[in-house]
Scaffold this motif. Structure first.
Motif, mmCIF file in Angstrom:
data_model
loop_
_atom_site.group_PDB
_atom_site.id
_atom_site.type_symbol
_atom_site.label_atom_id
_atom_site.label_comp_id
_atom_site.label_asym_id
_atom_site.label_seq_id
_atom_site.Cartn_x
_atom_site.Cartn_y
_atom_site.Cartn_z
ATOM 1 N N ASP A 1 0.817 -1.216 0.000
ATOM 2 C CA ASP A 1 0.000 0.000 0.000
ATOM 3 C C ASP A 1 0.853 1.270 0.000
ATOM 4 O OD1 ASP A 1 0.952 0.258 2.596
ATOM 5 O OD2 ASP A 1 -1.020 0.172 3.552
ATOM 6 N N GLY A 2 2.194 1.101 -0.051
ATOM 7 C CA GLY A 2 3.104 2.241 -0.104
ATOM 8 C C GLY A 2 3.597 2.705 1.242
ATOM 9 N N SER A 3 3.067 2.177 2.329
ATOM 10 C CA SER A 3 3.492 2.637 3.647
ATOM 11 C C SER A 3 4.892 2.113 3.972
ATOM 12 C CB SER A 3 2.500 2.195 4.723
ATOM 13 O OG SER A 3 2.496 0.784 4.837
ATOM 14 N N LEU A 4 5.637 2.952 4.678
ATOM 15 C CA LEU A 4 6.989 2.600 5.086
ATOM 16 C C LEU A 4 6.962 2.205 6.551
ATOM 17 C CD1 LEU A 4 10.027 2.488 4.356
ATOM 18 C CD2 LEU A 4 10.186 4.840 5.202
ATOM 19 N N GLY A 5 7.546 1.080 6.866
ATOM 20 C CA GLY A 5 7.627 0.619 8.245
ATOM 21 C C GLY A 5 9.068 0.542 8.698
ATOM 22 N N THR A 6 9.312 0.991 9.916
ATOM 23 C CA THR A 6 10.618 0.894 10.572
ATOM 24 C C THR A 6 10.368 0.607 12.044
ATOM 25 O OG1 THR A 6 10.676 3.267 11.034
ATOM 26 C CG2 THR A 6 11.726 2.540 8.981
ATOM 27 N N PRO A 7 11.375 0.169 12.776
ATOM 28 C CA PRO A 7 11.166 -0.074 14.207
ATOM 29 C C PRO A 7 10.793 1.217 14.930
ATOM 30 C CG PRO A 7 13.241 -1.032 13.464
ATOM 31 C CD PRO A 7 12.722 -0.199 12.346
ATOM 32 N N ALA A 8 9.955 1.105 15.926
ATOM 33 C CA ALA A 8 9.604 2.258 16.760
ATOM 34 C C ALA A 8 10.870 2.739 17.461
ATOM 35 C CB ALA A 8 8.547 1.867 17.783
ATOM 36 N N PRO A 9 10.976 4.063 17.698
ATOM 37 C CA PRO A 9 12.186 4.585 18.338
ATOM 38 C C PRO A 9 12.499 3.944 19.689
ATOM 39 C CG PRO A 9 10.818 6.380 17.518
ATOM 40 C CD PRO A 9 10.033 5.118 17.345
ATOM 41 N N ASP A 10 11.481 3.530 20.428
ATOM 42 C CA ASP A 10 11.710 2.938 21.749
ATOM 43 C C ASP A 10 11.722 1.402 21.716
ATOM 44 O OD1 ASP A 10 9.024 2.716 21.131
ATOM 45 O OD2 ASP A 10 8.341 3.116 23.171
ATOM 46 N N ALA A 11 11.714 0.833 20.514
ATOM 47 C CA ALA A 11 11.689 -0.628 20.391
ATOM 48 C C ALA A 11 13.026 -1.228 20.829
ATOM 49 C CB ALA A 11 11.393 -1.033 18.950
ATOM 50 N N ALA A 12 12.954 -2.390 21.446
ATOM 51 C CA ALA A 12 14.171 -3.110 21.818
ATOM 52 C C ALA A 12 14.881 -3.542 20.542
ATOM 53 C CB ALA A 12 13.819 -4.326 22.668
#
Length: 178
Positions: free
Chosen positions: A143-154
């Motif tokens: 769908d074009g969305s970009l995913g990356t780890p959350a800033p506070d993710a382990a």
């Protein structure tokens, strides 16, 4: 990881299975040692028969050790640490490192090449930080969305863990089916 426990019924079944597997081996080992045919394994001096069984258990013990090394190396190859290997075996991190010195790959001086994969119509890239050994991910979904780890993710400690997070983003953001 908690110490694995088995029920008395599971232990009895395991003992039966091991003895069923051991008997042909014990017969063959004793036959080679005595020169007698395998079908006469249980005949003769009881101490000698028991020693033949003990010798067969030694062969089984060596094979279990070999298979254990393979399992530890497989776990280490998938990102398990010596601490995790030790916990699974009921020993310390240092004990696991001593027992399986080559199970956990040492970080190389070179930065590993990124790993890419396509899933659910999107694409993900996994990269490893040379200094920490941790993995991170980015994923562009269908769908074009970009995913990356959350800033506070382990941090992800293995490539497989990073791939699971990237795959979850790709699945959640997959283009709707027509």
């Amino acid at each position: 990881m908690t110490k694995p426990r088995i029920t008395p019924d599971e232990q009895a079944e395991l003992a039966r299975a091991l003895l069923d597997a051991l008997n042909p081996l014990a017969s063959a080992v004793r036959a080679r040692a005595t020169g007698q045919p395998e079908h006469r394994m249980w005949g003769g001096d009881p101490a000698e028969v028991a020693l033949g069984v003990l010798a067969a258990w030694k062969v089984v013990d060596a094979e279990v050790k070999r298979l254990t090394e393979i399992a530890a190396g497989t776990a280490g190859g998938y990102g398990a640490s010596y601490e995790q290997l030790g916990a699974a075996w009921g020993i310390t991190r240092q004990g696991a490192r001593k027992k399986w010195p080559d199970a956990v790959p040492r970080p190389s001086a070179a930065t590993p090449a990124p790993v890419t994969f396509e899933l659910f119509g999107g694409e993900a890239e996994l990269t490893q930080d040379r200094a920490t050994g941790h993995w991170t991910w980015t994923a562009r979904a269908a769908d074009g969305s970009l995913g990356t780890p959350a800033p506070d993710a382990a941090p992800c400690t293995s490539r497989e863990e990073a791939a699971a997070y990237a795959g979850a983003h790709l699945r959640e953001s997959a283009a709707p089916r027509a």
